[in-house]
Design an enzyme around this catalytic site. Structure first.
Site, mmCIF file in Angstrom:
data_model
loop_
_atom_site.group_PDB
_atom_site.id
_atom_site.type_symbol
_atom_site.label_atom_id
_atom_site.label_comp_id
_atom_site.label_asym_id
_atom_site.label_seq_id
_atom_site.Cartn_x
_atom_site.Cartn_y
_atom_site.Cartn_z
ATOM 1 N N ARG A 1 0.856 -1.183 0.000
ATOM 2 C CA ARG A 1 0.000 0.000 0.000
ATOM 3 C C ARG A 1 0.894 1.236 0.000
ATOM 4 N NH1 ARG A 1 -3.599 -2.106 -1.965
ATOM 5 N NH2 ARG A 1 -5.450 -2.960 -0.990
ATOM 6 N N HIS B 1 -1.358 1.441 -9.975
ATOM 7 C CA HIS B 1 -2.051 0.461 -9.133
ATOM 8 C C HIS B 1 -2.694 -0.618 -10.011
ATOM 9 C CE1 HIS B 1 -3.947 -0.160 -4.935
ATOM 10 N NE2 HIS B 1 -3.864 -1.310 -5.572
HETATM 11 N N1 LIG Z 1 -0.864 -3.595 -5.713
HETATM 12 C C1 LIG Z 1 -1.987 -4.269 -5.775
HETATM 13 O O1 LIG Z 1 -2.662 -4.247 -6.797
HETATM 14 C C2 LIG Z 1 -2.427 -5.123 -4.611
HETATM 15 C C3 LIG Z 1 -3.459 -6.045 -4.822
HETATM 16 C C4 LIG Z 1 -3.841 -6.864 -3.754
HETATM 17 C C5 LIG Z 1 -3.226 -6.757 -2.521
HETATM 18 N N2 LIG Z 1 -2.242 -5.843 -2.325
HETATM 19 C C6 LIG Z 1 -1.572 -5.709 -1.007
HETATM 20 O O2 LIG Z 1 -0.795 -6.857 -0.741
HETATM 21 C C7 LIG Z 1 -0.521 -6.896 0.664
HETATM 22 C C8 LIG Z 1 -0.494 -8.321 1.214
HETATM 23 O O3 LIG Z 1 -1.790 -8.880 1.281
HETATM 24 P P1 LIG Z 1 -2.046 -10.374 1.832
HETATM 25 O O4 LIG Z 1 -3.424 -10.740 1.493
HETATM 26 O O5 LIG Z 1 -0.923 -11.271 1.379
HETATM 27 O O6 LIG Z 1 -1.887 -10.174 3.437
HETATM 28 P P2 LIG Z 1 -1.907 -11.310 4.571
HETATM 29 O O7 LIG Z 1 -2.359 -12.634 3.997
HETATM 30 O O8 LIG Z 1 -2.640 -10.732 5.695
HETATM 31 O O9 LIG Z 1 -0.367 -11.511 4.957
HETATM 32 C C9 LIG Z 1 0.332 -10.640 5.752
HETATM 33 C C10 LIG Z 1 1.769 -11.092 5.914
HETATM 34 O O10 LIG Z 1 2.538 -10.015 6.452
HETATM 35 C C11 LIG Z 1 3.125 -10.427 7.667
HETATM 36 N N3 LIG Z 1 3.124 -9.311 8.619
HETATM 37 C C12 LIG Z 1 2.072 -8.543 9.004
HETATM 38 N N4 LIG Z 1 2.479 -7.603 9.885
HETATM 39 C C13 LIG Z 1 3.802 -7.777 10.053
HETATM 40 C C14 LIG Z 1 4.783 -7.129 10.829
HETATM 41 N N5 LIG Z 1 4.483 -6.089 11.630
HETATM 42 N N6 LIG Z 1 6.057 -7.585 10.773
HETATM 43 C C15 LIG Z 1 6.377 -8.651 9.998
HETATM 44 N N7 LIG Z 1 5.487 -9.304 9.222
HETATM 45 C C16 LIG Z 1 4.210 -8.865 9.261
HETATM 46 C C17 LIG Z 1 2.290 -11.571 8.178
HETATM 47 O O11 LIG Z 1 3.063 -12.379 9.043
HETATM 48 P P3 LIG Z 1 2.431 -13.740 9.682
HETATM 49 O O12 LIG Z 1 2.358 -14.718 8.520
HETATM 50 O O13 LIG Z 1 3.454 -14.137 10.679
HETATM 51 O O14 LIG Z 1 1.100 -13.356 10.233
HETATM 52 C C18 LIG Z 1 1.919 -12.259 6.869
HETATM 53 O O15 LIG Z 1 2.962 -13.118 6.450
HETATM 54 C C19 LIG Z 1 -1.569 -5.977 1.291
HETATM 55 O O16 LIG Z 1 -0.933 -4.764 1.661
HETATM 56 C C20 LIG Z 1 -2.520 -5.699 0.164
HETATM 57 O O17 LIG Z 1 -3.119 -4.448 0.340
HETATM 58 C C21 LIG Z 1 -1.825 -5.036 -3.353
#
Ligand SMILES: NC(=O)c1ccc[n+]([C@@H]2O[C@H](COP(=O)([O-])OP(=O)(O)OC[C@H]3O[C@@H](n4cnc5c(N)ncnc54)[C@H](OP(=O)(O)O)[C@@H]3O)[C@@H](O)[C@H]2O)c1
Ligand SMILES: NC(=O)c1ccc[n+]([C@@H]2O[C@H](COP(=O)([O-])OP(=O)(O)OC[C@H]3O[C@@H](n4cnc5c(N)ncnc54)[C@H](OP(=O)(O)O)[C@@H]3O)[C@@H](O)[C@H]2O)c1
Lengths: 309, 309
Positions: free
Chosen positions: A224, A272
């Site tokens: 983000r 994006h």
């Molecule tokens: N650019 C685009 O078009 C687009 C599209 C879709 C999504 N996104 C973005 O992609 C990102 C990831 O989404 P997701 O669905 O994969 O999220 P998710 O499944 O919730 O995974 C989060 C990951 O980050 C880790 N994490 C969270 N807080 C942390 C911290 N403080 N320190 C270290 N590790 C931390 C978590 O660790 P644990 O495994 O230990 O819990 C987990 O591995 C989001 O920001 C989303 O907005 C972007």
């Protein structure tokens, strides 16, 4: 049988069609034209306005229209007991995998630089990097970060990953928590941000983090916009602490015309576009969760209000 | 124990070092300063000058310094009995694999277009294509073409390939010979040329071939510049029979300043950089073949003078 959509400045038509298509019995109303708010229990939202949830005293679920949920959870009017869900979509994951693979290969092969050189009619070869000698670190090993790390490893890159909890993953060198961050960063050529946006991760891509990477490293942000301290990035490019960046997300989107990123040749901007969620392919997650709520079953894709992701 | 290098306008130093490093007993001379041509039997060459082989009456082997050999075989002074060898290098293959993967992903993700839009501060999203819906055809399934086709298939692209002889390859739809060409081309989104340059393949990327592809298809040429009819390409882009092209090789290299390709935004130019052979990693093929010649053994990587590849 009603879902209310709260997503100002958003063309809701495709979502309405997709939801009806999944379940023709469903009534769909769009805020602020919706009625009978006393009895609304299920809301589908994207960037809900300040205070809006005060109007829904019996709200039980807010479903995000995308993978991000902070636009919902940071809304002060949202009661702590309300369940928040996110979208998890195979296609979204695959799109992100190939988008990051594209970005990393372009880093290795200097394609944006060649596009600019072409305008100068400049036949200048730049050394390229091979995947097997390119060390990539993925911040966040969740729903998206893990498969991204895996596709990079499958294509011969040297991949590490960083998450909150410790993990063991084949072919990927893993690090966890605050304590593991410096060791994770110190040998990377490229860092890819795929963290969720939370209080802990906001502004995480800052001068301090950049200084822990080798001089000349490269940044890819597909998390983000608020993960990145934009002025710290400009400074790091200026001092050559970082050699460049590929950014798909920004603090303000669309990126304002007067933003200095536009004219910085070390930055590659995409609007994006890493993944564009197709309502038709995810509407069934919403309607299924709606039915689960009605039947008193546990919902899918619930995020932890405590952890914030 | 002598190898003569014939490669005018080429910095031969890295090759000399690499050959010495492999075999310190070897004498290396560089044309035109070489001596005792009567007794020279082994030449290492890149773009040998017209008539040059007339000066070597006892020549047995001409080894190419790269994967291409036509710069040698089309030289009229080369006796039909002389053995011609090419370089086959794992690293070269891997470099080509990732270069083509980069080019194809950039086609899917419109990255060159975004780089140009950035200069206009233009936040305009363009639809992207997913690998699984992108049909790529690889012309030439040899030493390089086959592994390229395979890495594309491994990354979910729909891949077909075309060669002289019929083949059966897992996950790849194969076509062969003149008769198979139209069927191969008719459903492709992208065609990638990895043919060797021969009498049959020179000018093969021409109006006739483009007209057999679906309107709006895309061309990637990483074979040789002479595979492409450059004015037919400009015409096909003009009429939108082709939507764009990524070119790494050209009739004249470096591409002349006044060449219309430079200013064509539908063309992405890279300066023959898909793979840059590192003499250190291939010199042992040359020294090994030299010893095989001395010992009367069969050489490696011999090309067919009859087939021309
Ligand atoms: N650019 C685009 O078009 C687009 C599209 C879709 C999504 N996104 C973005 O992609 C990102 C990831 O989404 P997701 O669905 O994969 O999220 P998710 O499944 O919730 O995974 C989060 C990951 O980050 C880790 N994490 C969270 N807080 C942390 C911290 N403080 N320190 C270290 N590790 C931390 C978590 O660790 P644990 O495994 O230990 O819990 C987990 O591995 C989001 O920001 C989303 O907005 C972007
Ligand atoms: N851009 C760069 O940096 C770069 C670097 C290295 C190489 N290259 C180029 O890459 C190309 C491929 O090299 P390679 O080593 O893979 O060649 P190769 O091993 O000789 O393979 C040639 C392939 O093309 C097929 N073929 C030849 N003539 C044909 C015809 N008339 N019709 C149909 N198919 C035909 C062959 O079919 P069969 O299998 O049936 O014989 C074979 O599959 C060469 O042009 C080389 O110059 C470019």
């Amino acid at each position: 049988m009603k879902i209310v959509m709260i997503s100002p400045n958003y063309d809701t038509r495709a979502w309405e069609d997709a939801l009806w298509n999944e379940n023709p019995d469903l009534e769909i109303e769009v805020y602020p034209e919706d009625t009978d708010r006393e009895n609304t229990d299920f809301v589908l939202a994207w960037n809900p306005p300040k205070d809006v949830f005060d109007k829904y005293p019996n709200l039980k679920v807010v479903a995000s229209m995308g993978a991000g949920i902070r636009h919902i959870t940071k809304n002060k009017s949202l009661n702590a007991e309300v369940i928040v869900t996110k979208i998890e979509d195979e296609q979204l994951i695959e799109d992100l995998q190939y988008f990051v693979l594209t970005s990393v290969l372009n880093y290795c092969r200097n394609i944006p630089q060649y596009v600019l050189q072409q305008q100068q009619k400049n036949w200048n070869r730049v050394a390229y990097k091979q995947p097997k000698e390119t060390r990539i670190g993925v911040l966040g090993l969740g729903n998206i970060g893990l498969p991204v790390a895996q596709i990079l490893a499958k294509n011969n890159f040297k991949v590490s990953g960083w998450s909150n909890s410790e993990k063991e993953i084949e072919s990927i060198n893993t690090f966890a928590g605050e304590d593991g961050l410096s060791a994770f960063l110190k040998d990377l050529d490229v860092v890819v941000c795929l963290l969720p946006l939370t209080d802990d991760t906001e502004d995480i891509l800052n001068e301090d983090l950049f200084s822990k990477m080798p001089k000349g490293a490269y940044l890819i942000n597909v998390g983000r916009g608020a993960h990145l301290n934009e002025s710290d990035l400009l400074e790091a490019l200026e001092t050559e602490q970082l050699s460049g960046a590929a950014l798909d997300v920004f603090q303000d989107e669309p990126l304002p015309k007067d933003h200095p990123f536009w004219e910085n040749e070390k930055i590659t901007i995409t609007p994006h576009t890493a993944s564009v969620t197709n309502p038709a392919s995810v509407a069934n997650q919403i309607t299924e969760n709606y039915l689960r709520l009605k039947e008193g079953k546990e919902l899918k894709h619930i995020i932890s209000r405590k952890k914030g992701y």
